[in-house]
Design a protein around this motif. Structure first.
Motif, PDB file in Angstrom:
ATOM      1  N   LYS A   1       1.289   0.222 -47.623  1.00 17.94           N
ATOM      2  CA  LYS A   1       2.746   0.395 -47.630  1.00 17.94           C
ATOM      3  C   LYS A   1       3.335  -0.435 -48.774  1.00 17.94           C
ATOM      4  O   LYS A   1       3.306  -1.650 -48.739  1.00 17.94           O
ATOM      5  CB  LYS A   1       3.366  -0.065 -46.307  1.00 17.94           C
ATOM      6  N   PRO A   2       3.863   0.217 -49.808  1.00 12.95           N
ATOM      7  CA  PRO A   2       4.516  -0.541 -50.879  1.00 12.95           C
ATOM      8  C   PRO A   2       5.780  -1.221 -50.367  1.00 12.95           C
ATOM      9  O   PRO A   2       6.381  -0.779 -49.392  1.00 12.95           O
ATOM     10  CB  PRO A   2       4.832   0.511 -51.935  1.00 12.95           C
TER      11      PRO A   2
ATOM     12  N   CYS B   1       2.322  -3.482 -55.018  1.00 18.37           N
ATOM     13  CA  CYS B   1       1.151  -2.696 -55.421  1.00 18.37           C
ATOM     14  C   CYS B   1       0.112  -3.530 -56.164  1.00 18.37           C
ATOM     15  O   CYS B   1      -0.756  -2.978 -56.850  1.00 18.37           O
ATOM     16  CB  CYS B   1       1.584  -1.531 -56.309  1.00 18.37           C
ATOM     17  N   GLU B   2       0.189  -4.845 -56.048  1.00 16.28           N
ATOM     18  CA  GLU B   2      -0.720  -5.697 -56.823  1.00 16.28           C
ATOM     19  C   GLU B   2      -2.192  -5.455 -56.485  1.00 16.28           C
ATOM     20  O   GLU B   2      -3.062  -5.628 -57.325  1.00 16.28           O
ATOM     21  CB  GLU B   2      -0.367  -7.179 -56.674  1.00 16.28           C
ATOM     22  N   ASP B   3      -2.486  -5.030 -55.265  1.00 12.17           N
ATOM     23  CA  ASP B   3      -3.877  -4.806 -54.878  1.00 12.17           C
ATOM     24  C   ASP B   3      -4.482  -3.553 -55.499  1.00 12.17           C
ATOM     25  O   ASP B   3      -5.701  -3.378 -55.459  1.00 12.17           O
ATOM     26  CB  ASP B   3      -4.002  -4.739 -53.355  1.00 12.17           C
TER      27      ASP B   3
ATOM     28  N   ALA C   1       0.131  -2.328 -65.554  1.00 13.90           N
ATOM     29  CA  ALA C   1      -0.952  -2.226 -64.578  1.00 13.90           C
ATOM     30  C   ALA C   1      -1.649  -3.578 -64.448  1.00 13.90           C
ATOM     31  O   ALA C   1      -2.821  -3.737 -64.765  1.00 13.90           O
ATOM     32  CB  ALA C   1      -1.932  -1.132 -64.973  1.00 13.90           C
ATOM     33  N   ASN C   2      -0.900  -4.555 -63.995  1.00 16.44           N
ATOM     34  CA  ASN C   2      -1.447  -5.881 -63.749  1.00 16.44           C
ATOM     35  C   ASN C   2      -0.819  -6.426 -62.473  1.00 16.44           C
ATOM     36  O   ASN C   2       0.216  -5.938 -62.019  1.00 16.44           O
ATOM     37  CB  ASN C   2      -1.187  -6.803 -64.950  1.00 16.44           C
TER      38      ASN C   2
ATOM     39  N   GLN D   1      -7.004  -0.379 -60.118  1.00 17.08           N
ATOM     40  CA  GLN D   1      -7.247   1.056 -59.989  1.00 17.08           C
ATOM     41  C   GLN D   1      -6.310   1.844 -60.905  1.00 17.08           C
ATOM     42  O   GLN D   1      -6.717   2.818 -61.539  1.00 17.08           O
ATOM     43  CB  GLN D   1      -7.065   1.490 -58.535  1.00 17.08           C
ATOM     44  N   MET D   2      -5.050   1.403 -60.987  1.00 18.75           N
ATOM     45  CA  MET D   2      -4.093   2.062 -61.887  1.00 18.75           C
ATOM     46  C   MET D   2      -4.557   1.958 -63.334  1.00 18.75           C
ATOM     47  O   MET D   2      -4.491   2.931 -64.089  1.00 18.75           O
ATOM     48  CB  MET D   2      -2.714   1.419 -61.760  1.00 18.75           C
ATOM     49  N   ALA D   3      -5.038   0.771 -63.716  1.00 18.53           N
ATOM     50  CA  ALA D   3      -5.494   0.553 -65.088  1.00 18.53           C
ATOM     51  C   ALA D   3      -6.729   1.403 -65.390  1.00 18.53           C
ATOM     52  O   ALA D   3      -6.825   2.029 -66.449  1.00 18.53           O
ATOM     53  CB  ALA D   3      -5.794  -0.923 -65.306  1.00 18.53           C
ATOM     54  N   TYR D   4      -7.650   1.440 -64.461  1.00 21.19           N
ATOM     55  CA  TYR D   4      -8.878   2.208 -64.657  1.00 21.19           C
ATOM     56  C   TYR D   4      -8.566   3.697 -64.802  1.00 21.19           C
ATOM     57  O   TYR D   4      -9.054   4.357 -65.722  1.00 21.19           O
ATOM     58  CB  TYR D   4      -9.833   1.962 -63.482  1.00 21.19           C
TER      59      TYR D   4
END
Length: 172
Positions: free
Chosen positions: A53-54, A105-107, A95-96, A111-114
């Motif tokens: 949950k964001p 969404c830090e966790d 994406a950090n 995945q976003m960066a990849y």
């Protein structure tokens, strides 16, 4: 897939053509605005477990689109390549963990960066070898530039900017 980080000097001296102006792509965020996306387009709940949950609305968190609307990000990369960009930046500017903490969404920042890197790779591979402009005789190749920069993180006004020991984050 393995990603290799090359120092910019190596890229400039060994990979880019000599005596040629190299063109970097443009502003991805501005291109995203053309699509008039809604909150649902950024909804990462579609691709993550229901338990995630964001903490805020995600509209404007363009890195979420790497997970939810990769088609849009890839289309933008391909447009820039077709227009003559030699280097495309990944859609990973925020994406950090620091930037993504604003949205809770830090966790999933890694995945976003990849995914952002994979999208750029797919776009470059799809356009590889095409003649981009009518007046070019040689086929082009493009390079991917992985871009992760920390967003400016401001200390709350009540703690004051000069009291470094009260800040939640410190850069070395």
């Amino acid at each position: 897939m393995k990603f290799v980080t090359l120092p910019p000097e190596y890229v400039y001296m060994n990979l880019l053509p000599e005596n040629k102006i190299t063109i970097l792509d443009g502003a991805t965020g501005t291109m995203i605005q053309r699509y008039s996306l809604a909150e649902e387009d950024y909804n990462i709940g579609k691709v993550l477990p229901e338990s995630f949950k964001p903490s805020a609305q995600l509209k404007g968190n363009n890195e979420c689109l790497n997970l939810t609307r990769a088609d849009i990000i890839e289309a933008i990369h391909r447009e820039y390549i077709r227009c003559g960009a030699d280097i495309i930046e990944t859609n990973t500017f925020s994406a950090n963990r620091i930037s993504q903490s604003e949205y809770g969404c830090e966790d999933i920042a890694a995945q976003m960066a990849y995914e952002g890197a994979l999208i750029a790779r797919r776009a470059a591979d799809a356009e590889k070898g095409r003649k981009i402009r009518r007046f070019e005789k040689k086929r082009r190749k493009s390079f991917k530039l992985f871009c992760v920069l920390p967003r400016i993180f401001q200390a709350p006004a009540q703690t004051g900017l000069r009291k470094k020991y009260l800040r939640g984050i410190e850069f070395l």
